[in-house]
Design an enzyme around this catalytic site. Structure first.
Site, PDB file in Angstrom:
ATOM      1  N   HIS A  57      11.647  22.583  42.692  1.00  0.00           N
ATOM      2  CA  HIS A  57      12.262  21.467  42.014  1.00  0.00           C
ATOM      3  C   HIS A  57      11.828  20.010  42.494  1.00  0.00           C
ATOM      4  O   HIS A  57      12.460  19.020  42.217  1.00  0.00           O
ATOM      5  CB  HIS A  57      13.645  21.526  42.084  1.00  0.00           C
ATOM      6  CG  HIS A  57      14.290  22.844  41.571  1.00  0.00           C
ATOM      7  ND1 HIS A  57      13.876  23.327  40.442  1.00  0.00           N
ATOM      8  CD2 HIS A  57      15.002  23.671  42.382  1.00  0.00           C
ATOM      9  CE1 HIS A  57      14.350  24.739  40.308  1.00  0.00           C
ATOM     10  NE2 HIS A  57      15.217  24.825  41.559  1.00  0.00           N
ATOM     11  N   HIS A 219      15.255  27.204  36.536  1.00  0.00           N
ATOM     12  CA  HIS A 219      14.369  28.322  37.112  1.00  0.00           C
ATOM     13  C   HIS A 219      14.067  29.192  35.906  1.00  0.00           C
ATOM     14  O   HIS A 219      13.627  30.265  36.165  1.00  0.00           O
ATOM     15  CB  HIS A 219      15.357  29.129  37.801  1.00  0.00           C
ATOM     16  CG  HIS A 219      16.287  28.585  39.035  1.00  0.00           C
ATOM     17  ND1 HIS A 219      17.530  28.046  38.626  1.00  0.00           N
ATOM     18  CD2 HIS A 219      16.093  28.085  40.233  1.00  0.00           C
ATOM     19  CE1 HIS A 219      18.065  27.273  39.740  1.00  0.00           C
ATOM     20  NE2 HIS A 219      16.944  27.431  40.571  1.00  0.00           N
TER      21      HIS A 219
END
Lengths: 333, 333
Positions: A57, A219
């Protein structure tokens, strides 16, 4: 799978080593266990902020370590929570005697492992409080979590709580500010393409050439619906409405508007999105007083974006504007 | 083609409108003709810097308009040079009586159109000098240009010349600094995937699932060779060697190492690249004194990266460190 990597099992270690080589003026890195700490931590008497979570991320969270934001970031394997060990080690390393705030995105693994680390740190006499970020309005009870997911709003929590700690607030006050930011922040995202986790080697989901996923998780978890692609303005309207309706934001509100790229989206597209989002808020009588545009909470090379809106008051605006000096966010100092 | 756009013919207009909405504290935008100017330009007595070129490389150039860097940026259509008209308008708008430096990447269209605009501005009594950036060591005489192409090194030219203008250097001195930066800067890139120009709707080239293009241009122009994908470290070694050999950089040199993402590359991969590049320079006795990592000169959603190395001296280091306040680069103020 084409990636600029060496060994899929060493992606995080090597990336963190590169981060250390690039930003040694801002951070120091522990390699075993892995965490990134602010240079010259701990700061005596300052509340310390620790965040972390699965890698993939970036710049979240390591890119936000430094003056006015995080004291440490704990990167887990790609899309996988760090274990309690490195979280505990980071917590101990940056505690300056004024206590530590854990900022945790609401995923079951993160919540459990930060909780275990907090318990162990408390047993060692460190005062730890925790704030859970759950800004994603897309779904409740998703693949990896109970309740809402924590997504791009995490950046706003880390920035504003970091500024509160920097000005000398005590642990209860910093935790209260972080909780308040979370309570006035709402987000939702959309994916045009999936991403490939290096050790998996294949996309975790597929989308047809004309499909997009509304309400995607960071995700690649499923969102609200899969639809045919539409013009950007229609997509913005589709995800902004549930954001605005949820808090709800109302006419007269002043807000921070944050358009976040998921990693693989060209910047021209993020600004096309920003244009319509700002316009749509103005149509509702909501004033955009602060802005953020860029790749801040990503899903590797995923194409797509998320929109985050935070309701501002004078104090939150002042803390947002306060100086910050990290690899990914820097101004005013 | 899945993109967050409305009308392929209005991508630049809408993105610029979004940029204006997001960064109205830093810039003002002219919509017809299109250019982005620094807020409150012109600055009387300060040399003004104007750059520009085809869109699709954002944040270049609009993201670099502001204190300590550019006074104006002129975005053309995607991957297409702006015409002389907006370049001339931008030049007139930001001239503060001390002259204007045009910073031009070496592509035939850009060079010709900036030259025409400079001639017209001179006829109007504005003193214009031009520096051509040609830092790409990959190929000579490429698809769009005679000689070497201008790529990511442009950011370094704009930052350092901008700092020289801000400290009060006259036009000849600012032009000399810009020329000096270009003369000590070398770059080369690699592509893992192509990108899709919105109005074309299809990739301008294709790469097999296991192929990469070494020496790619920022519009997808062919590079030196197409090879099977290798580990990241091998790819870095393959493109760093010609960079180092070209100047040549030598043992004892202090350099700025810049790893640039082409738009669609996850940040973990950029740092894996940075790690090896820094290590490989150290093996040659070259010291990395300054660093930059991120998406600064992109090719829409292309996956890949470029490496840029600039030889530093005390003055260039001081000008690099000087305060800058733009949408994409900001520190120290």
């Amino acid at each position: 799978m084409k990636k600029l990597i060496n060994d899929p099992r060493r992606v995080v270690e090597e990336a963190v080593a590169g981060f250390e080589a690039a930003h040694g003026d801002l951070v120091t890195v522990s390699h075993d266990p892995i965490y990134i700490a602010r240079k010259n931590a701990p700061r005596q008497g300052k509340v310390a902020l620790v965040s972390g979570g699965g890698s993939g991320h970036e710049p979240l969270h390591g890119g936000f370590v430094g003056f006015g934001m995080l004291d440490a970031a704990v990167p887990g394997p790609v899309f996988t929570s760090p274990t309690p060990d490195p979280i505990l080690a980071a917590t101990k390393a940056v505690d300056g005697g004024a206590g530590v705030l854990h900022i945790v995105k609401n995923y079951t693994g993160d919540v459990l492992n930060f909780e275990t680390a907090a318990d162990l740190a408390s047993a060692d006499g460190i005062d730890v409080q925790t704030v859970i970020v759950d800004d994603d309005v897309a779904v409740k009870d998703s693949l990896y979590t109970a309740g809402r997911r924590g997504v791009a709003g995490t950046v706003l929590v880390e920035k504003i709580a970091g500024a509160a700690a920097e000005r000398g607030d005590d642990l209860a006050a910093v935790a209260a500010i972080a909780t308040r930011v979370n309570s006035v922040t709402r987000s939702m995202g959309v994916a045009l393409t999936p991403c490939v986790v290096p050790h998996a080697g294949e996309p975790s989901f597929t989308l047809a050439d004309d499909e997009i996923e509304i309400g995607i998780g960071i995700h690649g978890e499923p969102g609200r619906e899969r639809i045919k692609i539409e013009p950007a303005d229609a997509i913005v309207d589709r995800i902004l409405a549930p954001i605005v309706d949820d808090l709800p934001f109302a006419s007269g509100d002043r807000v921070l508007l944050f358009v976040n790229g998921l990693g693989g989206t060209p910047q021209v597209e993020l600004y096309i999105v920003f244009r319509r989002a700002a316009e749509a808020l103005a149509e509702r009588g909501i004033t955009v007083s602060r802005t953020l545009v860029g790749n801040f909470v990503t899903s590797l090379e995923m194409q797509g974006m998320s929109i985050t809106v935070m309701k501002l008051d004078d104090e939150l605006k002042e803390l947002w504007d306060a100086p910050v000096e990290t690899a990914a966010l820097r101004w005013g100092r």
